[in-house]
Write a protein that holds these residues in place. Structure first.
Motif, PDB file in Angstrom:
ATOM      1  N   THR A 147      11.895   2.670  -1.845  1.00 13.15           N
ATOM      2  CA  THR A 147      10.760   4.032  -3.050  1.00 13.15           C
ATOM      3  C   THR A 147      10.424   5.130  -2.549  1.00 13.15           C
ATOM      4  OG1 THR A 147       9.254   1.736  -3.409  1.00 13.15           O
ATOM      5  CG2 THR A 147       8.037   3.228  -4.060  1.00 13.15           C
ATOM      6  N   GLN A 148      10.910   5.771  -1.087  1.00 10.43           N
ATOM      7  CA  GLN A 148      10.102   6.777  -0.792  1.00 10.43           C
ATOM      8  C   GLN A 148      11.451   7.468  -1.365  1.00 10.43           C
ATOM      9  OE1 GLN A 148      10.060   5.766   3.162  1.00 10.43           O
ATOM     10  NE2 GLN A 148       7.409   5.941   3.141  1.00 10.43           N
ATOM     11  N   SER A 173       1.596   3.863  -5.262  1.00 13.23           N
ATOM     12  CA  SER A 173       1.510   4.674  -5.753  1.00 13.23           C
ATOM     13  C   SER A 173       2.707   5.849  -6.385  1.00 13.23           C
ATOM     14  CB  SER A 173       0.639   6.078  -5.196  1.00 13.23           C
ATOM     15  OG  SER A 173       0.281   7.077  -5.585  1.00 13.23           O
ATOM     16  N   THR A 174       3.850   5.578  -5.540  1.00 10.74           N
ATOM     17  CA  THR A 174       5.346   6.041  -5.941  1.00 10.74           C
ATOM     18  C   THR A 174       6.427   4.814  -7.477  1.00 10.74           C
ATOM     19  OG1 THR A 174       6.107   7.229  -3.807  1.00 10.74           O
ATOM     20  CG2 THR A 174       7.251   6.753  -5.102  1.00 10.74           C
ATOM     21  N   ASP A 193       1.194  -0.793   0.063  1.00 14.91           N
ATOM     22  CA  ASP A 193      -0.228  -0.052  -0.121  1.00 14.91           C
ATOM     23  C   ASP A 193       1.002   1.093   0.185  1.00 14.91           C
ATOM     24  OD1 ASP A 193      -2.585  -1.252   0.224  1.00 14.91           O
ATOM     25  OD2 ASP A 193      -2.775  -1.460   2.037  1.00 14.91           O
ATOM     26  N   ALA A 194       1.701   0.854   0.712  1.00 18.09           N
ATOM     27  CA  ALA A 194       2.669   2.670   1.097  1.00 18.09           C
ATOM     28  C   ALA A 194       3.399   2.699  -0.926  1.00 18.09           C
ATOM     29  CB  ALA A 194       3.729   2.059   1.660  1.00 18.09           C
ATOM     30  N   THR A 195       4.315   1.542  -1.179  1.00 19.14           N
ATOM     31  CA  THR A 195       4.744   1.551  -2.165  1.00 19.14           C
ATOM     32  C   THR A 195       4.485   2.325  -3.388  1.00 19.14           C
ATOM     33  OG1 THR A 195       4.970  -0.733  -2.663  1.00 19.14           O
ATOM     34  CG2 THR A 195       6.930   0.331  -1.163  1.00 19.14           C
ATOM     35  N   LEU A 209      10.164  -0.186   1.224  1.00 19.44           N
ATOM     36  CA  LEU A 209       9.713   1.097   1.741  1.00 19.44           C
ATOM     37  C   LEU A 209      10.819   2.176   1.751  1.00 19.44           C
ATOM     38  CD1 LEU A 209       6.944   2.556   2.524  1.00 19.44           C
ATOM     39  CD2 LEU A 209       7.237   1.898   4.813  1.00 19.44           C
ATOM     40  N   LYS A 249      11.409  -5.632   3.422  1.00 16.77           N
ATOM     41  CA  LYS A 249      10.453  -4.941   3.285  1.00 16.77           C
ATOM     42  C   LYS A 249      10.659  -3.585   3.851  1.00 16.77           C
ATOM     43  CE  LYS A 249       6.587  -8.094   4.732  1.00 16.77           C
ATOM     44  NZ  LYS A 249       6.140  -9.106   5.558  1.00 16.77           N
TER      45      LYS A 249
END
Length: 238
Positions: free
Chosen positions: A229-230, A6-7, A2-4, A226, A222
């Motif tokens: 990716t950020q 979109s980016t 979920d956290a990655t 994350l 993981k």
């Protein structure tokens, strides 16, 4: 995931129409749209346009036929070489924007682990790009891996859209109403409340198709995925 996602979706497409990519396309005789079509679809090989339209999913088949066939005529080395030119543009953008980003090695290891764990069945565009050789330097390789992960979710999502009872062109019209004509649909396909509800269900199904792949990572991988990716998103200004 979920956290990655979109980016990854944005970063994996950042090179598509970047000025440097457009300039390279011009050098080899392809305008931006033809370089996109032949470069992205070229991982499938020298195939008929319907094969590309099937893998892309959301484009009007007649548009794909026109752009794909004329791109092949203009670029004699062929689709596979165009794909490698395109992926080199991806790597070059990584080199120019991510050289000072920390954690790329751990990110690349995590991304490669996802690719190794993913079930490739039915995901033709993803399988094609995943099979291509990748850059050896970390910035170039990292952005290429982002592009691969983008195709992983995109290919899985196309399966989920169809399974959920939504025509791909309708899904596109719901999600990108300003780009309908660009994808060859004029007038825009109509969509209903049921279509929009089914499209929400398709997003959930996409997650279910991929969650075991992401869960195969250990906690450190993981965290690296994350953080990487950020950092990549920040480097690209996303």
């Amino acid at each position: 995931m979920d956290a990655t996602s979109s980016t990854i979706g944005q970063a994996g497409a950042a090179f598509y129409f970047h000025p440097d990519t457009l300039a390279r396309g011009k050098e080899i005789g392809l305008d931006g749209f033809r370089f996109y079509m032949l470069g992205r679809g070229g991982v499938l090989g020298d195939v008929e346009s319907d094969v590309v339209a099937s893998a892309f999913g959301y484009f009007n088949r007649s548009l794909v036929a026109r752009i794909w066939n004329t791109a092949k005529e203009r670029y004699n080395p062929g689709p596979r070489e165009a794909a490698r030119e395109y992926l080199e543009c991806c790597a070059n953008l990584g080199r120019s924007t991510l050289a000072n980003v920390e954690g790329l090695n751990a990110f690349c290891e995590a991304a490669e682990a996802i690719i190794a764990a993913a079930n490739p069945a039915g995901l033709s565009l993803y399988v094609g790009i995943a099979a291509e050789p990748r850059a050896e330097d970390l910035p170039g390789r990292a952005l290429q891996l982002v592009a691969v992960l983008r195709e992983l979710r995109g290919s899985a999502h196309l399966l989920a859209v169809i399974t959920s009872g939504v025509a791909p062109e309708v899904a596109h019209a719901v999600k990108r109403p300003d780009a309908v004509a660009t994808f060859g649909w004029d007038p825009a396909p109509e969509n209903t409340d049921d279509d929009r509800a089914n499209l929400d269900a398709a997003e959930a199904l996409t997650d279910r198709l991929l969650i075991s792949t992401y869960e195969s990572l250990d906690d450190s991988a993981k965290a690296a995925l994350l953080a990487g990716t950020q950092a990549i998103g920040a480097g690209l200004g996303i």
